[in-house]
Motif scaffolding. Sequence first.
Motif, PDB file in Angstrom:
ATOM      1  N   PHE A  95       1.057  -5.708  -8.958  1.00 51.71           N
ATOM      2  CA  PHE A  95      -0.139  -4.863  -8.828  1.00 51.71           C
ATOM      3  C   PHE A  95       0.058  -3.725  -7.817  1.00 51.71           C
ATOM      4  CE2 PHE A  95      -2.166  -8.894 -10.283  1.00 51.71           C
ATOM      5  CZ  PHE A  95      -2.780  -8.399 -11.425  1.00 51.71           C
ATOM      6  N   ALA A  96       1.039  -3.871  -6.934  1.00 48.16           N
ATOM      7  CA  ALA A  96       1.205  -2.914  -5.818  1.00 48.16           C
ATOM      8  C   ALA A  96       1.384  -1.483  -6.333  1.00 48.16           C
ATOM      9  CB  ALA A  96       2.392  -3.318  -4.959  1.00 48.16           C
ATOM     10  N   GLY A  97       0.471  -0.616  -5.890  1.00 50.51           N
ATOM     11  CA  GLY A  97       0.573   0.800  -6.231  1.00 50.51           C
ATOM     12  C   GLY A  97       0.166   1.156  -7.650  1.00 50.51           C
ATOM     13  N   LYS A  98      -0.318   0.160  -8.400  1.00 52.65           N
ATOM     14  CA  LYS A  98      -0.642   0.418  -9.807  1.00 52.65           C
ATOM     15  C   LYS A  98      -2.140   0.304 -10.071  1.00 52.65           C
ATOM     16  CE  LYS A  98       3.551  -1.415 -11.807  1.00 52.65           C
ATOM     17  NZ  LYS A  98       3.882  -2.230 -10.648  1.00 52.65           N
ATOM     18  N   PRO A  99      -2.647   1.084 -11.026  1.00 54.81           N
ATOM     19  CA  PRO A  99      -4.028   0.872 -11.449  1.00 54.81           C
ATOM     20  C   PRO A  99      -4.131  -0.425 -12.258  1.00 54.81           C
ATOM     21  CG  PRO A  99      -2.981   2.547 -12.830  1.00 54.81           C
ATOM     22  CD  PRO A  99      -1.986   2.183 -11.761  1.00 54.81           C
ATOM     23  N   ALA A 100      -5.193  -1.163 -12.043  1.00 56.60           N
ATOM     24  CA  ALA A 100      -5.406  -2.425 -12.762  1.00 56.60           C
ATOM     25  C   ALA A 100      -6.890  -2.760 -12.727  1.00 56.60           C
ATOM     26  CB  ALA A 100      -4.604  -3.556 -12.124  1.00 56.60           C
ATOM     27  N   THR A 101      -7.284  -3.674 -13.603  1.00 58.07           N
ATOM     28  CA  THR A 101      -8.671  -4.129 -13.605  1.00 58.07           C
ATOM     29  C   THR A 101      -8.717  -5.638 -13.820  1.00 58.07           C
ATOM     30  OG1 THR A 101     -10.889  -3.656 -14.463  1.00 58.07           O
ATOM     31  CG2 THR A 101      -9.105  -3.734 -16.093  1.00 58.07           C
ATOM     32  N   GLY A 102      -9.909  -6.164 -13.785  1.00 56.43           N
ATOM     33  CA  GLY A 102     -10.176  -7.586 -13.942  1.00 56.43           C
ATOM     34  C   GLY A 102     -11.653  -7.773 -13.637  1.00 56.43           C
ATOM     35  N   PHE A 103     -12.132  -8.979 -13.717  1.00 54.43           N
ATOM     36  CA  PHE A 103     -13.561  -9.249 -13.504  1.00 54.43           C
ATOM     37  C   PHE A 103     -13.996  -8.738 -12.134  1.00 54.43           C
ATOM     38  CE2 PHE A 103     -17.271 -12.325 -13.675  1.00 54.43           C
ATOM     39  CZ  PHE A 103     -17.774 -11.842 -14.869  1.00 54.43           C
ATOM     40  N   SER A 104     -15.073  -7.967 -12.111  1.00 55.55           N
ATOM     41  CA  SER A 104     -15.485  -7.285 -10.874  1.00 55.55           C
ATOM     42  C   SER A 104     -16.352  -8.173  -9.983  1.00 55.55           C
ATOM     43  CB  SER A 104     -16.270  -6.016 -11.221  1.00 55.55           C
ATOM     44  OG  SER A 104     -17.529  -6.368 -11.784  1.00 55.55           O
ATOM     45  N   ASN A 105     -16.431  -7.803  -8.703  1.00 57.90           N
ATOM     46  CA  ASN A 105     -17.284  -8.540  -7.763  1.00 57.90           C
ATOM     47  C   ASN A 105     -18.747  -8.514  -8.203  1.00 57.90           C
ATOM     48  OD1 ASN A 105     -14.985  -8.935  -6.287  1.00 57.90           O
ATOM     49  ND2 ASN A 105     -15.580  -7.656  -4.558  1.00 57.90           N
ATOM     50  N   VAL A 106     -19.192  -7.385  -8.722  1.00 59.79           N
ATOM     51  CA  VAL A 106     -20.584  -7.263  -9.177  1.00 59.79           C
ATOM     52  C   VAL A 106     -20.849  -8.247 -10.312  1.00 59.79           C
ATOM     53  CG1 VAL A 106     -22.261  -5.729 -10.290  1.00 59.79           C
ATOM     54  CG2 VAL A 106     -20.795  -4.853  -8.478  1.00 59.79           C
ATOM     55  N   GLU A 107     -19.910  -8.337 -11.236  1.00 59.07           N
ATOM     56  CA  GLU A 107     -20.066  -9.267 -12.360  1.00 59.07           C
ATOM     57  C   GLU A 107     -20.047 -10.717 -11.882  1.00 59.07           C
ATOM     58  OE1 GLU A 107     -18.148  -6.429 -15.858  1.00 59.07           O
ATOM     59  OE2 GLU A 107     -16.818  -7.461 -14.444  1.00 59.07           O
ATOM     60  N   GLU A 108     -19.184 -11.022 -10.893  1.00 58.98           N
ATOM     61  CA  GLU A 108     -19.163 -12.378 -10.313  1.00 58.98           C
ATOM     62  C   GLU A 108     -20.523 -12.726  -9.709  1.00 58.98           C
ATOM     63  OE1 GLU A 108     -16.941 -14.572 -10.713  1.00 58.98           O
ATOM     64  OE2 GLU A 108     -14.926 -13.763 -10.519  1.00 58.98           O
ATOM     65  N   LYS A 109     -21.109 -11.756  -8.986  1.00 58.39           N
ATOM     66  CA  LYS A 109     -22.428 -11.996  -8.367  1.00 58.39           C
ATOM     67  C   LYS A 109     -23.469 -12.279  -9.440  1.00 58.39           C
ATOM     68  CE  LYS A 109     -21.933  -9.505  -4.014  1.00 58.39           C
ATOM     69  NZ  LYS A 109     -21.004  -8.357  -3.967  1.00 58.39           N
ATOM     70  N   GLN A 110     -23.366 -11.547 -10.549  1.00 65.14           N
ATOM     71  CA  GLN A 110     -24.363 -11.701 -11.606  1.00 65.14           C
ATOM     72  C   GLN A 110     -24.230 -13.031 -12.347  1.00 65.14           C
ATOM     73  OE1 GLN A 110     -24.219  -8.061 -13.923  1.00 65.14           O
ATOM     74  NE2 GLN A 110     -25.176  -6.883 -12.288  1.00 65.14           N
ATOM     75  N   VAL A 111     -23.046 -13.658 -12.288  1.00 69.36           N
ATOM     76  CA  VAL A 111     -22.916 -14.994 -12.888  1.00 69.36           C
ATOM     77  C   VAL A 111     -22.934 -16.092 -11.814  1.00 69.36           C
ATOM     78  CG1 VAL A 111     -21.752 -14.218 -14.986  1.00 69.36           C
ATOM     79  CG2 VAL A 111     -20.361 -14.882 -13.026  1.00 69.36           C
ATOM     80  N   ASP A 112     -23.297 -15.681 -10.587  1.00 68.69           N
ATOM     81  CA  ASP A 112     -23.511 -16.642  -9.480  1.00 68.69           C
ATOM     82  C   ASP A 112     -22.267 -17.365  -8.980  1.00 68.69           C
ATOM     83  OD1 ASP A 112     -26.092 -16.189  -8.955  1.00 68.69           O
ATOM     84  OD2 ASP A 112     -26.912 -17.911 -10.006  1.00 68.69           O
ATOM     85  N   LYS A 113     -21.083 -16.839  -9.272  1.00 71.97           N
ATOM     86  CA  LYS A 113     -19.885 -17.551  -8.832  1.00 71.97           C
ATOM     87  C   LYS A 113     -19.586 -17.297  -7.353  1.00 71.97           C
ATOM     88  CE  LYS A 113     -18.785 -19.683 -12.598  1.00 71.97           C
ATOM     89  NZ  LYS A 113     -19.478 -20.926 -12.810  1.00 71.97           N
TER      90      LYS A 113
END
Length: 227
Positions: free
Chosen positions: A149-167
């Motif tokens: 991941f170092a220096g590269k653009p990447a994505t995955g489940f976001s913090n906002v989405e985690e909050k919305q599913v209560d994790k």
Amino acid sequence: MTKRILFVFTSANRTLTGANTGWYLPEAAHPYYVLAPHFTIDFASPAGPNPPVDEYSVQTFPDDIGKFLENTEVQKKLSTAKKLSEVNFDDYDAIFYVGGHGPVLDLAVDPVNIQLASKFYRTGKLVAAVCHGPAALVGVTDESGKSIFAGKPATGFSNVEEKQVDKVKASDIPFLLEDKISSLGGKYEKAAEPWGPKVVVAGNLITGQNPASAHPIGEAILQALQK
């Protein structure tokens, strides 16, 4: 010769608080629909056959029950899924990690998985993951020992989405993927709105943000393998 893709599923069926988890139905089903007509697909997980599906995802995506879970070919692949330790890396052109909270719990720290994914990445083979699937890659390194991941653009489940599913509140998982990607030097990207589709292609690393990104990441893998 037909190219081969290894779909990797979690074997974890409980979160840290004991809640049900597993792999997330549409995040296997939607890429499968896109890729199965073109490539040979095998299934694998740390523990091998019958990786556990997240029950909530089955309830939420009923359309994928008949098309995927009750598909005889898929059922056969699930029931005969290889253990990661049995996988011959040379047999495959790409590896794809299905999401669900499970990968954060097992694949992220599984030494067999880390070694396998590192091998794929270092030899220029395609490494792809959607939603929490990129958690399976947090220990994966390039030839110099740096995070992929170092220096590269990447994505995955976001913090906002985690909050919305209560994790976040429940401490169900050991880390938040957005934070982890950033801490590894990744340039985390996300869709303009939570739950919107987002796929990021960075060389031979392809990541998708969430369930809505499952079909688009299938398309991105298809495009990359047809080059």
